[in-house]
Design an enzyme around this catalytic site. Structure first.
Site, mmCIF file in Angstrom:
data_model
loop_
_atom_site.group_PDB
_atom_site.id
_atom_site.type_symbol
_atom_site.label_atom_id
_atom_site.label_comp_id
_atom_site.label_asym_id
_atom_site.label_seq_id
_atom_site.Cartn_x
_atom_site.Cartn_y
_atom_site.Cartn_z
ATOM 1 N N HIS A 120 -6.834 39.788 -1.419
ATOM 2 C CA HIS A 120 -5.963 38.651 -1.103
ATOM 3 C C HIS A 120 -5.022 38.308 -2.240
ATOM 4 O O HIS A 120 -4.472 37.206 -2.271
ATOM 5 C CB HIS A 120 -6.826 37.425 -0.734
ATOM 6 N N SER A 194 -18.476 33.567 3.399
ATOM 7 C CA SER A 194 -18.913 33.028 4.695
ATOM 8 C C SER A 194 -18.681 34.044 5.802
ATOM 9 O O SER A 194 -19.087 33.831 6.943
ATOM 10 C CB SER A 194 -18.138 31.735 4.996
ATOM 11 N N GLU A 220 -26.563 30.280 1.561
ATOM 12 C CA GLU A 220 -26.754 29.790 2.944
ATOM 13 C C GLU A 220 -26.694 30.955 3.926
ATOM 14 O O GLU A 220 -26.244 32.057 3.586
ATOM 15 C CB GLU A 220 -25.630 28.789 3.297
HETATM 16 C C1 BV8 Z 1 -4.317 39.126 8.913
HETATM 17 C C2 BV8 Z 1 -5.714 33.870 -0.330
HETATM 18 C C3 BV8 Z 1 -3.088 40.444 10.404
HETATM 19 C C4 BV8 Z 1 -4.922 32.617 -0.463
HETATM 20 C C5 BV8 Z 1 -6.978 33.793 1.749
HETATM 21 C C6 BV8 Z 1 -4.290 33.514 14.085
HETATM 22 C C7 BV8 Z 1 -3.059 33.753 13.484
HETATM 23 C C8 BV8 Z 1 -2.933 34.606 12.385
HETATM 24 C C9 BV8 Z 1 -4.067 35.222 11.895
HETATM 25 C C10 BV8 Z 1 -5.266 34.958 12.495
HETATM 26 C C11 BV8 Z 1 -5.411 34.125 13.581
HETATM 27 N N1 BV8 Z 1 -6.723 34.079 13.937
HETATM 28 C C12 BV8 Z 1 -7.428 34.860 13.104
HETATM 29 C C13 BV8 Z 1 -6.559 35.403 12.239
HETATM 30 C C14 BV8 Z 1 -6.852 36.279 11.188
HETATM 31 C C15 BV8 Z 1 -6.986 35.422 9.911
HETATM 32 C C16 BV8 Z 1 -8.399 34.890 9.886
HETATM 33 O O1 BV8 Z 1 -9.313 35.641 9.669
HETATM 34 N N2 BV8 Z 1 -8.558 33.570 10.141
HETATM 35 C C17 BV8 Z 1 -9.919 33.018 10.130
HETATM 36 C C18 BV8 Z 1 -9.912 31.673 9.453
HETATM 37 C C19 BV8 Z 1 -10.391 32.985 11.579
HETATM 38 N N3 BV8 Z 1 -6.760 36.354 8.843
HETATM 39 C C20 BV8 Z 1 -5.522 36.505 8.358
HETATM 40 O O2 BV8 Z 1 -4.554 35.843 8.661
HETATM 41 C C21 BV8 Z 1 -5.393 37.643 7.375
HETATM 42 N N4 BV8 Z 1 -4.300 38.478 7.763
HETATM 43 O O3 BV8 Z 1 -5.228 39.062 9.705
HETATM 44 O O4 BV8 Z 1 -3.173 39.844 9.147
HETATM 45 C C22 BV8 Z 1 -2.485 39.414 11.329
HETATM 46 C C23 BV8 Z 1 -1.229 38.930 11.051
HETATM 47 C C24 BV8 Z 1 -0.655 38.043 11.942
HETATM 48 C C25 BV8 Z 1 -1.357 37.618 13.077
HETATM 49 C C26 BV8 Z 1 -2.649 38.081 13.308
HETATM 50 C C27 BV8 Z 1 -3.219 38.973 12.441
HETATM 51 C C28 BV8 Z 1 -5.149 37.116 5.981
HETATM 52 C C29 BV8 Z 1 -6.408 36.417 5.489
HETATM 53 C C30 BV8 Z 1 -6.269 36.085 4.004
HETATM 54 C C31 BV8 Z 1 -6.024 34.601 3.850
HETATM 55 N N5 BV8 Z 1 -5.987 34.277 2.421
HETATM 56 N N6 BV8 Z 1 -6.924 33.572 0.444
HETATM 57 C C32 BV8 Z 1 -5.605 31.646 -1.372
HETATM 58 O O5 BV8 Z 1 -6.717 31.885 -1.877
HETATM 59 O O6 BV8 Z 1 -4.976 30.595 -1.593
HETATM 60 S S1 BV8 Z 1 -8.408 33.482 2.549
HETATM 61 C C33 BV8 Z 1 -9.527 32.608 1.650
HETATM 62 O O7 BV8 Z 1 -10.719 32.712 2.422
HETATM 63 C C34 BV8 Z 1 -9.927 33.131 0.277
HETATM 64 O O8 BV8 Z 1 -9.400 34.375 -0.078
HETATM 65 C C35 BV8 Z 1 -11.455 33.243 0.437
HETATM 66 O O9 BV8 Z 1 -12.029 34.120 -0.446
HETATM 67 C C36 BV8 Z 1 -11.480 33.734 1.803
HETATM 68 C C37 BV8 Z 1 -12.756 33.867 2.537
HETATM 69 O O10 BV8 Z 1 -13.513 32.745 2.295
HETATM 70 P P1 BV8 Z 1 -14.838 32.976 1.437
HETATM 71 O O11 BV8 Z 1 -14.503 33.747 0.216
HETATM 72 O O12 BV8 Z 1 -15.884 33.540 2.312
HETATM 73 O O13 BV8 Z 1 -15.144 31.522 0.977
HETATM 74 P P2 BV8 Z 1 -15.894 30.368 1.825
HETATM 75 O O14 BV8 Z 1 -15.688 29.094 1.099
HETATM 76 O O15 BV8 Z 1 -15.513 30.474 3.263
HETATM 77 O O16 BV8 Z 1 -17.436 30.775 1.738
HETATM 78 C C38 BV8 Z 1 -18.106 30.667 0.492
HETATM 79 C C39 BV8 Z 1 -19.480 31.263 0.707
HETATM 80 O O17 BV8 Z 1 -20.158 31.266 -0.550
HETATM 81 C C40 BV8 Z 1 -20.340 30.463 1.663
HETATM 82 O O18 BV8 Z 1 -21.003 31.363 2.532
HETATM 83 C C41 BV8 Z 1 -21.356 29.765 0.741
HETATM 84 O O19 BV8 Z 1 -22.612 29.637 1.376
HETATM 85 C C42 BV8 Z 1 -21.464 30.757 -0.371
HETATM 86 N N7 BV8 Z 1 -21.850 30.203 -1.668
HETATM 87 C C43 BV8 Z 1 -21.562 28.983 -2.193
HETATM 88 N N8 BV8 Z 1 -22.060 28.906 -3.449
HETATM 89 C C44 BV8 Z 1 -22.644 30.117 -3.721
HETATM 90 C C45 BV8 Z 1 -22.510 30.937 -2.589
HETATM 91 N N9 BV8 Z 1 -22.988 32.205 -2.545
HETATM 92 C C46 BV8 Z 1 -23.619 32.674 -3.655
HETATM 93 N N10 BV8 Z 1 -23.775 31.937 -4.780
HETATM 94 C C47 BV8 Z 1 -23.313 30.658 -4.836
HETATM 95 N N11 BV8 Z 1 -23.497 29.941 -5.962
#
Ligand code: BV8
Length: 247
Positions: A120, A194, A220
């Site tokens: 990313h 997540s 989690e």
């Molecule tokens: C794409 C960079 C093709 C920026 C990020 C509708 C329209 C357009 C797209 C979509 C759509 N519907 C779905 C999509 C696809 C979309 C997507 O997946 N959406 C999701 C929300 C459903 N994806 C995209 O758009 C991607 N591109 O698909 O292109 C396309 C194009 C056009 C149309 C369709 C498709 C691009 C995705 C990239 C987005 N950019 N970040 C920035 O950082 O500012 S995403 C962002 O989320 C971060 O990068 C982050 O890393 C990432 C994922 O989140 P996680 O890392 O998992 O973090 P989260 O907080 O969620 O979870 C933390 C976890 O850690 C938890 O499980 C927790 O329990 C755990 N934890 C906490 N503490 C600890 C721990 N584990 C261990 N130890 C600890 N101490």
């Protein structure tokens, strides 16, 4: 977390020549950087649609830059944690170790990892919105006091954070390199994600279908947990050192 599950994961790592790791925001949680979806997370106060999309940037680049500048200042004060350092050591410990991260904070590199696929992008880079030329800020140096207006390229065009926003394609070269590593690895460590953001959320299934043992390290349950072969429930900075000690 039971010793038996640690031993199962450690045993598989001992036998493996090719290992991959996929990390998310939870990897940096113990460095003091809020995750996206956890309590107090980045998305709690903000909605992704408001900030991490090209539309948000087109609508108000200053608001988006303020968010990224706030995150840069947070990250500049953070240090890599013991989990980052274990993964950096795994890079030289195993014949083939590929680190794929969703994180943009640069902490894996500061911990000593070199072969990193930053799916990313990287918050310390900006790129020209016209020339697409990348501008690297001094990663790790506390960012200079920022002017309120969004930064501009020497050509006069707006600079944007060099990260992948929602709705934007990932770099196909990164996706191809990550996919190849996932298809080859014998063990995939999935740490602190997540498993909700695609295409990265689909990567563990690619490894599983190619026969890898999928080990989830998370505090989690996640969307991946039911599909993981081994679940090490706990914080990355505690579990990864325990896993290294068990090797
Ligand atoms: C794409 C960079 C093709 C920026 C990020 C509708 C329209 C357009 C797209 C979509 C759509 N519907 C779905 C999509 C696809 C979309 C997507 O997946 N959406 C999701 C929300 C459903 N994806 C995209 O758009 C991607 N591109 O698909 O292109 C396309 C194009 C056009 C149309 C369709 C498709 C691009 C995705 C990239 C987005 N950019 N970040 C920035 O950082 O500012 S995403 C962002 O989320 C971060 O990068 C982050 O890393 C990432 C994922 O989140 P996680 O890392 O998992 O973090 P989260 O907080 O969620 O979870 C933390 C976890 O850690 C938890 O499980 C927790 O329990 C755990 N934890 C906490 N503490 C600890 C721990 N584990 C261990 N130890 C600890 N101490």
């Amino acid at each position: 977390m039971h010793d038996a599950t640690i031993e199962r994961a450690a045993g598989a790592l001992r036998e493996a020549d090719r290992i991959a790791a996929l990390t998310g925001a939870g990897m940096s949680a113990e460095s003091g950087i809020p995750t996206f979806r956890g309590a107090g997370g980045l998305w709690r106060q903000f909605r992704p649609e408001e900030l991490a999309t090209p539309e948000a940037f087109a609508r108000d680049p200053s608001v988006v830059w303020d968010w990224y500048r706030w995150r840069r200042r947070l990250i500049a004060q953070a240090e890599p944690n013991d989990g980052h350092r274990v993964l950096a050591r795994f890079e030289t410990r195993f014949p083939e170790f590929t680190l794929v991260t969703q994180n943009v904070d640069g902490l894996h590199r500061r911990a000593g990892s070199a072969a990193i696929i930053e799916l990313h992008g990287n918050i310390w880079r900006a790129r020209c919105t016209v020339e697409r030329r990348r501008v690297v800020d001094q990663a790790g140096d506390p960012p200079a006091p920022e002017a309120s207006d969004p930064p501009r390229c020497a050509c006069g065009a707006l600079l944007r954070p060099d990260v992948v926003w929602f709705g934007e394609m990932l770099d196909p070269v990164d996706v191809a390199r990550a996919t190849a590593a996932l298809r080859r690895c014998a063990v995939l460590l999935v740490v602190g994600t997540s498993a909700l953001v695609f295409p990265a959320a689909g990567f563990p299934l690619i490894a599983a279908e190619a026969g890898a043992l999928v080990v989830e390290i998370n505090t989690e349950e996640t969307a991946l947990t039911a599909r993981a072969d081994v679940v090490l429930r706990g914080p990355a900075a505690g579990v990864l050192p325990a896993l290294e000690r068990a090797l």
